[in-house]
Design a protein around this motif. Structure first.
Motif, mmCIF file in Angstrom:
data_model
loop_
_atom_site.group_PDB
_atom_site.id
_atom_site.type_symbol
_atom_site.label_atom_id
_atom_site.label_comp_id
_atom_site.label_asym_id
_atom_site.label_seq_id
_atom_site.Cartn_x
_atom_site.Cartn_y
_atom_site.Cartn_z
ATOM 1 N N ALA A 202 35.891 52.627 43.024
ATOM 2 C CA ALA A 202 36.308 53.481 44.138
ATOM 3 C C ALA A 202 37.634 53.016 44.745
ATOM 4 O O ALA A 202 37.758 52.858 45.963
ATOM 5 C CB ALA A 202 35.213 53.512 45.207
ATOM 6 N N GLU A 203 38.652 52.801 43.883
ATOM 7 C CA GLU A 203 39.957 52.353 44.375
ATOM 8 C C GLU A 203 41.006 52.673 43.320
ATOM 9 O O GLU A 203 40.826 52.359 42.134
ATOM 10 C CB GLU A 203 39.920 50.842 44.650
ATOM 11 N N GLN A 204 42.110 53.283 43.738
ATOM 12 C CA GLN A 204 43.103 53.779 42.797
ATOM 13 C C GLN A 204 43.741 52.664 41.955
ATOM 14 O O GLN A 204 43.955 52.830 40.757
ATOM 15 C CB GLN A 204 44.192 54.556 43.557
ATOM 16 N N SER A 205 44.065 51.537 42.581
ATOM 17 C CA SER A 205 44.730 50.471 41.837
ATOM 18 C C SER A 205 43.833 49.910 40.740
ATOM 19 O O SER A 205 44.307 49.557 39.649
ATOM 20 C CB SER A 205 45.159 49.343 42.785
ATOM 21 N N ARG A 206 42.550 49.830 41.020
ATOM 22 C CA ARG A 206 41.624 49.324 40.001
ATOM 23 C C ARG A 206 41.492 50.303 38.850
ATOM 24 O O ARG A 206 41.395 49.904 37.682
ATOM 25 C CB ARG A 206 40.271 49.026 40.632
ATOM 26 N N LEU A 207 41.498 51.594 39.168
ATOM 27 C CA LEU A 207 41.466 52.595 38.105
ATOM 28 C C LEU A 207 42.731 52.513 37.252
ATOM 29 O O LEU A 207 42.693 52.691 36.034
ATOM 30 C CB LEU A 207 41.316 53.994 38.711
ATOM 31 N N LYS A 208 43.855 52.207 37.901
ATOM 32 C CA LYS A 208 45.109 52.055 37.156
ATOM 33 C C LYS A 208 45.041 50.853 36.215
ATOM 34 O O LYS A 208 45.567 50.897 35.096
ATOM 35 C CB LYS A 208 46.279 51.903 38.131
ATOM 36 N N ILE A 209 44.390 49.786 36.664
ATOM 37 C CA ILE A 209 44.235 48.605 35.809
ATOM 38 C C ILE A 209 43.425 48.956 34.572
ATOM 39 O O ILE A 209 43.780 48.592 33.440
ATOM 40 C CB ILE A 209 43.578 47.448 36.588
ATOM 41 N N TYR B 213 45.516 50.937 32.236
ATOM 42 C CA TYR B 213 46.530 50.082 31.612
ATOM 43 C C TYR B 213 45.924 49.262 30.467
ATOM 44 O O TYR B 213 46.519 49.125 29.393
ATOM 45 C CB TYR B 213 47.118 49.166 32.677
ATOM 46 N N LEU B 214 44.719 48.733 30.692
ATOM 47 C CA LEU B 214 44.079 47.885 29.676
ATOM 48 C C LEU B 214 43.524 48.688 28.507
ATOM 49 O O LEU B 214 43.166 48.105 27.478
ATOM 50 C CB LEU B 214 42.962 47.055 30.323
ATOM 51 N N TYR B 215 43.469 50.002 28.662
ATOM 52 C CA TYR B 215 42.996 50.836 27.558
ATOM 53 C C TYR B 215 43.903 50.687 26.336
ATOM 54 O O TYR B 215 43.473 50.833 25.193
ATOM 55 C CB TYR B 215 42.944 52.302 27.989
ATOM 56 N N ILE C 215 49.844 38.291 34.710
ATOM 57 C CA ILE C 215 51.212 38.571 35.146
ATOM 58 C C ILE C 215 51.637 39.972 34.713
ATOM 59 O O ILE C 215 52.315 40.692 35.463
ATOM 60 C CB ILE C 215 52.190 37.514 34.598
ATOM 61 N N GLU C 216 51.230 40.381 33.535
ATOM 62 C CA GLU C 216 51.554 41.735 33.080
ATOM 63 C C GLU C 216 50.906 42.783 33.978
ATOM 64 O O GLU C 216 51.501 43.822 34.281
ATOM 65 C CB GLU C 216 51.114 41.921 31.631
ATOM 66 N N ILE C 217 49.669 42.518 34.409
ATOM 67 C CA ILE C 217 48.984 43.445 35.306
ATOM 68 C C ILE C 217 49.688 43.504 36.659
ATOM 69 O O ILE C 217 49.862 44.576 37.246
ATOM 70 C CB ILE C 217 47.502 43.043 35.476
ATOM 71 N N VAL C 218 50.127 42.343 37.166
ATOM 72 C CA VAL C 218 50.866 42.288 38.434
ATOM 73 C C VAL C 218 52.122 43.146 38.344
ATOM 74 O O VAL C 218 52.416 43.953 39.237
ATOM 75 C CB VAL C 218 51.235 40.829 38.789
ATOM 76 N N ARG C 219 52.863 42.976 37.264
ATOM 77 C CA ARG C 219 54.104 43.730 37.100
ATOM 78 C C ARG C 219 53.827 45.229 36.987
ATOM 79 O O ARG C 219 54.584 46.051 37.522
ATOM 80 C CB ARG C 219 54.842 43.235 35.862
#
Length: 314
Positions: free
Chosen positions: A235-242, A245-247, A254-258
């Protein structure tokens, strides 16, 4: 209690399950000491306060000054090496060991300095005698019984499981222990107090991982914390983006931070919540976390989990 199974040729270490009350005594003490982690674990925030009220003031103050440091790593090692099962037996075992015997045992398994072992021995006796007397000997025995049952169930699965990497993944809720030349044994120990976090220590030839048992003593009509955590993590947009991204493949922190464009602290909080929900694989070599990857089957399981909960409450 311990049994081992040799992993497939692609992985050069054995997997062992262990459990006895001494381990949970250690982990409950670890949990109390780790005050900054209280917001990340399942125990009610009032737990630490209620425990503190049971302790003699001098001991409570001593614990307030205690940290998870290099000496703590040695304490974990000695608990793991102890041939006995209870805190009382561990205390007697440490009392019977000479300083020289302890030095030899420590040097066998780690390169950490073995100076000050006499002081370490005294510290262990003080910590475990008082913690056992004022807290652990009084805990709900359903916790120990539940962990024993967890051990027996997982041991039965392990002895019949030919997909051992999958077994480790399921037990640890997403940890991938990458093989390396020194690693000969992986020891898995269920714990209750520090759920949903894993506690991992690496020594010369083995890694010990205290993993969160899916042991819930609350209202059976409610969704257990380890399942509710999945819903909250999503239930959070940034976590869904992570997750998105990992898909495309494993990524370092560090790559996730960037990718997110957020601070390391905020990103770490998001990643921790996803890990605690079992939505990520954390790839670990020794004690070093190298990359994260998407744990897709945990996402696939979400609908099944929700429907099971809904149907059970009709």
């Amino acid at each position: 209690m311990s049994d081992s199974v040799t992993v497939p040729k692609s992985v050069s270490y054995t997997i062992e399950l262990q459990f006895n009350p001494l381990y949970e005594c250690l982990n409950s003490l670890h949990t109390y000491i780790c005050r900054p982690s209280y917001k990340k674990i399942d125990l009610d925030p009032s737990w630490a306060k209620s425990v503190e009220e049971q302790l003699p003031p001098a001991f409570a103050e001593r614990l307030a000054q205690t940290g998870i440091d290099a000496e703590w790593r040695l304490i974990v090692l000695l608990v793991c090496c102890c041939p006995h099962k209870t805190p009382e037996q561990f205390i007697q075992w440490i009392e019977d060991m000479t300083v020289k015997q302890l030095e030899v045992l420590i040097a066998e398994h780690t390169s950490l300095p073995v100076t000050g072992v006499a002081r370490l021995r005294s510290r262990i006796l003080m910590l475990f005698q008082q913690w056992n007397e004022y807290y652990f000997s009084r805990i709900d025995q359903q916790i120990i019984a539940g962990l024993q049952q967890e051990y027996e169930q997982k041991q039965a699965i392990l002895m019949q499981n030919h997909h051992l990497s999958t077994f480790v993944d399921e037990v640890t809720n997403g940890i991938v222990f990458e093989p390396h030349a020194e690693l000969k044994r992986l020891i898995l120990v269920p714990h209750y107090h520090f759920k949903p976090l894993n506690i991992i220590y690496a020594y010369h030839s083995f890694v010990i991982c205290h993993y969160p048992a899916k042991l819930y003593l609350g209202d059976s009509s409610e969704l257990p914390p380890y399942e509710y955590r999945v819903i909250r993590a999503l239930a959070e947009q940034s976590r869904l983006k992570i997750l998105k991204y990992l898909y495309n493949g494993p990524r370092s922190f560090i790559e996730i931070v960037r990718y997110l464009g957020l601070s390391k602290g905020i990103t770490h909080d998001h990643v921790t919540k996803l890990r605690s929900a079992g939505l990520l694989h954390a790839h670990i070599q020794g004690e070093t976390l190298t990359v994260y990857s998407l744990r897709t089957h945990a996402i696939d399981h979400l609908q099944q989990m929700l429907m099971h909960f809904i149907e059970d409450n009709q």
